[in-house]
Structures are given as C-alpha cells and as structure tokens.
Design a protein around this motif. Sequence first.
Motif, PDB file in Angstrom:
ATOM      1  N   ARG A   1       7.131  15.825   3.336  1.00 28.39           N
ATOM      2  CA  ARG A   1       5.958  14.829   2.809  1.00 28.39           C
ATOM      3  C   ARG A   1       6.524  13.804   1.674  1.00 28.39           C
ATOM      4  NH1 ARG A   1       0.656  16.693   2.659  1.00 28.39           N
ATOM      5  NH2 ARG A   1       0.201  18.163   3.927  1.00 28.39           N
ATOM      6  N   ILE A   2       6.452  12.604   2.367  1.00 31.56           N
ATOM      7  CA  ILE A   2       6.920  11.511   1.509  1.00 31.56           C
ATOM      8  C   ILE A   2       5.939  10.523   1.242  1.00 31.56           C
ATOM      9  CG2 ILE A   2       8.536   9.579   1.983  1.00 31.56           C
ATOM     10  CD1 ILE A   2      10.055  11.408   3.915  1.00 31.56           C
ATOM     11  N   THR A   3       5.872   9.865   0.029  1.00 24.03           N
ATOM     12  CA  THR A   3       4.751   8.983  -0.330  1.00 24.03           C
ATOM     13  C   THR A   3       5.778   7.703  -0.358  1.00 24.03           C
ATOM     14  OG1 THR A   3       3.459  10.452  -1.650  1.00 24.03           O
ATOM     15  CG2 THR A   3       3.185   7.941  -1.809  1.00 24.03           C
ATOM     16  N   LEU A   4       5.147   6.614   0.441  1.00 21.85           N
ATOM     17  CA  LEU A   4       6.048   5.383   0.256  1.00 21.85           C
ATOM     18  C   LEU A   4       5.157   4.233   0.426  1.00 21.85           C
ATOM     19  CD1 LEU A   4       6.133   4.258   3.560  1.00 21.85           C
ATOM     20  CD2 LEU A   4       8.120   6.115   3.751  1.00 21.85           C
ATOM     21  N   ASP A   5       5.840   3.265   0.157  1.00 20.78           N
ATOM     22  CA  ASP A   5       5.144   1.772  -0.061  1.00 20.78           C
ATOM     23  C   ASP A   5       5.393   1.074   1.308  1.00 20.78           C
ATOM     24  OD1 ASP A   5       3.743   1.608  -2.580  1.00 20.78           O
ATOM     25  OD2 ASP A   5       5.851   1.285  -3.521  1.00 20.78           O
ATOM     26  N   ALA A   6       4.419   0.442   1.949  1.00 22.84           N
ATOM     27  CA  ALA A   6       4.775  -0.238   3.112  1.00 22.84           C
ATOM     28  C   ALA A   6       3.439  -1.105   3.399  1.00 22.84           C
ATOM     29  CB  ALA A   6       4.660   0.714   4.416  1.00 22.84           C
ATOM     30  N   ALA A   7       3.404  -2.111   4.223  1.00 26.71           N
ATOM     31  CA  ALA A   7       2.860  -3.317   4.225  1.00 26.71           C
ATOM     32  C   ALA A   7       1.424  -2.804   5.230  1.00 26.71           C
ATOM     33  CB  ALA A   7       3.306  -4.486   4.998  1.00 26.71           C
ATOM     34  N   ASP A   8       1.564  -1.830   6.089  1.00 24.98           N
ATOM     35  CA  ASP A   8       0.639  -1.330   6.663  1.00 24.98           C
ATOM     36  C   ASP A   8       1.025  -0.183   7.352  1.00 24.98           C
ATOM     37  OD1 ASP A   8       2.121  -2.072   8.794  1.00 24.98           O
ATOM     38  OD2 ASP A   8       1.184  -3.864   9.042  1.00 24.98           O
ATOM     39  N   LYS A   9       0.279   0.569   8.160  1.00 26.43           N
ATOM     40  CA  LYS A   9       0.289   1.938   8.758  1.00 26.43           C
ATOM     41  C   LYS A   9       1.454   1.763   9.707  1.00 26.43           C
ATOM     42  CE  LYS A   9      -1.684   5.663  11.187  1.00 26.43           C
ATOM     43  NZ  LYS A   9      -2.970   6.187  11.774  1.00 26.43           N
TER      44      LYS A   9
ATOM     45  N   VAL B   1      20.231  14.819  19.041  1.00 25.86           N
ATOM     46  CA  VAL B   1      20.666  15.850  20.213  1.00 25.86           C
ATOM     47  C   VAL B   1      20.101  16.910  20.117  1.00 25.86           C
ATOM     48  CG1 VAL B   1      22.912  16.681  20.930  1.00 25.86           C
ATOM     49  CG2 VAL B   1      23.232  14.513  19.830  1.00 25.86           C
ATOM     50  N   ILE B   2      19.754  17.556  18.787  1.00 28.88           N
ATOM     51  CA  ILE B   2      18.958  18.727  18.984  1.00 28.88           C
ATOM     52  C   ILE B   2      17.608  19.003  18.313  1.00 28.88           C
ATOM     53  CG2 ILE B   2      21.401  19.986  18.765  1.00 28.88           C
ATOM     54  CD1 ILE B   2      20.812  20.364  15.902  1.00 28.88           C
ATOM     55  N   HIS B   3      17.109  17.786  17.737  1.00 30.09           N
ATOM     56  CA  HIS B   3      15.903  18.027  17.155  1.00 30.09           C
ATOM     57  C   HIS B   3      14.881  16.962  17.822  1.00 30.09           C
ATOM     58  CE1 HIS B   3      18.246  18.905  13.234  1.00 30.09           C
ATOM     59  NE2 HIS B   3      17.527  20.026  13.559  1.00 30.09           N
ATOM     60  N   THR B   4      13.734  17.160  17.560  1.00 34.63           N
ATOM     61  CA  THR B   4      12.648  16.285  17.850  1.00 34.63           C
ATOM     62  C   THR B   4      11.882  16.111  16.694  1.00 34.63           C
ATOM     63  OG1 THR B   4      11.135  18.061  18.606  1.00 34.63           O
ATOM     64  CG2 THR B   4      12.227  17.084  20.283  1.00 34.63           C
ATOM     65  N   TYR B   5      11.238  15.290  16.511  1.00 35.04           N
ATOM     66  CA  TYR B   5      10.304  14.907  15.022  1.00 35.04           C
ATOM     67  C   TYR B   5       9.005  14.350  15.371  1.00 35.04           C
ATOM     68  CZ  TYR B   5      12.272  10.475  15.227  1.00 35.04           C
ATOM     69  OH  TYR B   5      12.521   8.838  15.505  1.00 35.04           O
ATOM     70  N   GLU B   6       7.927  14.542  14.660  1.00 32.48           N
ATOM     71  CA  GLU B   6       6.785  14.100  14.634  1.00 32.48           C
ATOM     72  C   GLU B   6       6.442  13.495  13.360  1.00 32.48           C
ATOM     73  OE1 GLU B   6       3.812  17.069  15.740  1.00 32.48           O
ATOM     74  OE2 GLU B   6       4.932  17.707  17.675  1.00 32.48           O
ATOM     75  N   ILE B   7       5.928  12.236  13.317  1.00 32.79           N
ATOM     76  CA  ILE B   7       5.374  11.647  12.228  1.00 32.79           C
ATOM     77  C   ILE B   7       3.737  11.400  12.134  1.00 32.79           C
ATOM     78  CG2 ILE B   7       5.552   9.366  11.033  1.00 32.79           C
ATOM     79  CD1 ILE B   7       8.239   9.102  12.501  1.00 32.79           C
ATOM     80  N   GLU B   8       3.278  11.793  10.941  1.00 34.28           N
ATOM     81  CA  GLU B   8       1.895  11.619  10.732  1.00 34.28           C
ATOM     82  C   GLU B   8       1.885  10.796   9.584  1.00 34.28           C
ATOM     83  OE1 GLU B   8      -2.187  14.450   9.762  1.00 34.28           O
ATOM     84  OE2 GLU B   8      -0.348  15.243  10.318  1.00 34.28           O
ATOM     85  N   VAL B   9       1.050   9.756   9.670  1.00 33.77           N
ATOM     86  CA  VAL B   9       0.587   8.954   8.464  1.00 33.77           C
ATOM     87  C   VAL B   9      -0.790   9.070   7.980  1.00 33.77           C
ATOM     88  CG1 VAL B   9       0.458   6.692   7.415  1.00 33.77           C
ATOM     89  CG2 VAL B   9       2.022   7.075   9.362  1.00 33.77           C
ATOM     90  N   ILE B  10      -0.977   9.389   6.769  1.00 33.33           N
ATOM     91  CA  ILE B  10      -2.281   9.846   6.302  1.00 33.33           C
ATOM     92  C   ILE B  10      -2.696   8.508   5.339  1.00 33.33           C
ATOM     93  CG2 ILE B  10      -3.608  11.232   4.668  1.00 33.33           C
ATOM     94  CD1 ILE B  10      -1.378  13.609   5.337  1.00 33.33           C
TER      95      ILE B  10
ATOM     96  N   MET C   1       0.754  -1.142   0.148  1.00 36.17           N
ATOM     97  CA  MET C   1      -0.183   0.194   0.053  1.00 36.17           C
ATOM     98  C   MET C   1       0.756   1.209  -0.005  1.00 36.17           C
ATOM     99  SD  MET C   1      -3.039  -0.823   2.834  1.00 36.17           S
ATOM    100  CE  MET C   1      -3.973   0.676   2.511  1.00 36.17           C
ATOM    101  N   LYS C   2       0.301   2.399  -0.647  1.00 35.02           N
ATOM    102  CA  LYS C   2       1.104   3.599  -0.461  1.00 35.02           C
ATOM    103  C   LYS C   2       0.577   4.525   0.740  1.00 35.02           C
ATOM    104  CE  LYS C   2       2.589   4.130  -5.306  1.00 35.02           C
ATOM    105  NZ  LYS C   2       3.875   3.781  -5.147  1.00 35.02           N
ATOM    106  N   PHE C   3       1.637   5.069   1.392  1.00 35.11           N
ATOM    107  CA  PHE C   3       0.987   5.951   2.372  1.00 35.11           C
ATOM    108  C   PHE C   3       1.700   7.249   2.295  1.00 35.11           C
ATOM    109  CE2 PHE C   3       0.374   1.590   4.179  1.00 35.11           C
ATOM    110  CZ  PHE C   3      -0.404   1.709   4.945  1.00 35.11           C
ATOM    111  N   GLU C   4       1.058   8.207   2.739  1.00 37.53           N
ATOM    112  CA  GLU C   4       1.850   9.516   2.545  1.00 37.53           C
ATOM    113  C   GLU C   4       1.953   9.928   4.021  1.00 37.53           C
ATOM    114  OE1 GLU C   4       0.956  14.136   1.638  1.00 37.53           O
ATOM    115  OE2 GLU C   4      -0.383  12.736   0.707  1.00 37.53           O
ATOM    116  N   ILE C   5       3.266  10.400   4.289  1.00 37.20           N
ATOM    117  CA  ILE C   5       3.981  10.556   5.602  1.00 37.20           C
ATOM    118  C   ILE C   5       4.164  12.064   5.601  1.00 37.20           C
ATOM    119  CG2 ILE C   5       5.783   9.946   7.161  1.00 37.20           C
ATOM    120  CD1 ILE C   5       4.119   7.433   6.188  1.00 37.20           C
ATOM    121  N   ILE C   6       3.878  12.479   6.753  1.00 30.31           N
ATOM    122  CA  ILE C   6       4.173  13.950   7.091  1.00 30.31           C
ATOM    123  C   ILE C   6       5.222  13.879   8.265  1.00 30.31           C
ATOM    124  CG2 ILE C   6       3.501  16.623   7.665  1.00 30.31           C
ATOM    125  CD1 ILE C   6       0.835  15.772   6.406  1.00 30.31           C
ATOM    126  N   ILE C   7       6.374  14.662   7.947  1.00 33.63           N
ATOM    127  CA  ILE C   7       7.486  14.558   9.174  1.00 33.63           C
ATOM    128  C   ILE C   7       7.556  16.086   9.434  1.00 33.63           C
ATOM    129  CG2 ILE C   7       9.751  13.936   9.718  1.00 33.63           C
ATOM    130  CD1 ILE C   7       9.549  11.750   7.702  1.00 33.63           C
TER     131      ILE C   7
END
Length: 80
Positions: A44-52, A71-80, A1-7
């Motif tokens: 914004r990344i679109t990628l193939d993965a088996a599931d969310k 060391v200096i960053h935090t990140y959030e991942i949202e899967v659409i 499946m294709k998933f759109e990821i927002i990082i």
Amino acid sequence: MKFEIIITITLKEGMLNPEAEAIRHAIAHLGYATDRLVTADQFRITLDAADKTKAEEIAGSICERLLANPVIHTYEIEVI
C-alpha cells in the motif's frame, strides 16, 4: 493530489511456490482439503500524482523497476 495505491504481486501460473505448498500441506494436516493455494505480496503506497492515470503509471513503473520480476511475477494495481 494524493492517491492510495494497492499493488498485489503474485507468481505467474506454473511457477513453483514452496511457501504456498507448505501452507497447503499444513491446512491438510488440520483436516481441510484445498484444491489450490496462491500466496501474494501486497503493498500500500500513498503518492502524489496529477490524476488517477498518472498514479497508475507511477505504480506500474515502481512494479516494473523494483517490486516485480516480469519473468516470474504478475501484478495488479488498484488506485483508491
């Protein structure tokens, strides 16, 4: 499946952010007061993965190995 990821990557609390300070000062020169301003990079990344769950794992790996310095960053991942 294709998933759109927002990082979204931001600096950790307490890290110096000269870009945010410059913008904050420019806003003040426009006559508006701000208490706080934070800058972020968003990818914004679109990628193939088996599931969310697998899509989130892949995105986390991309963040940890390439996009964010833990060391200096935090990140959030949202899967659409």
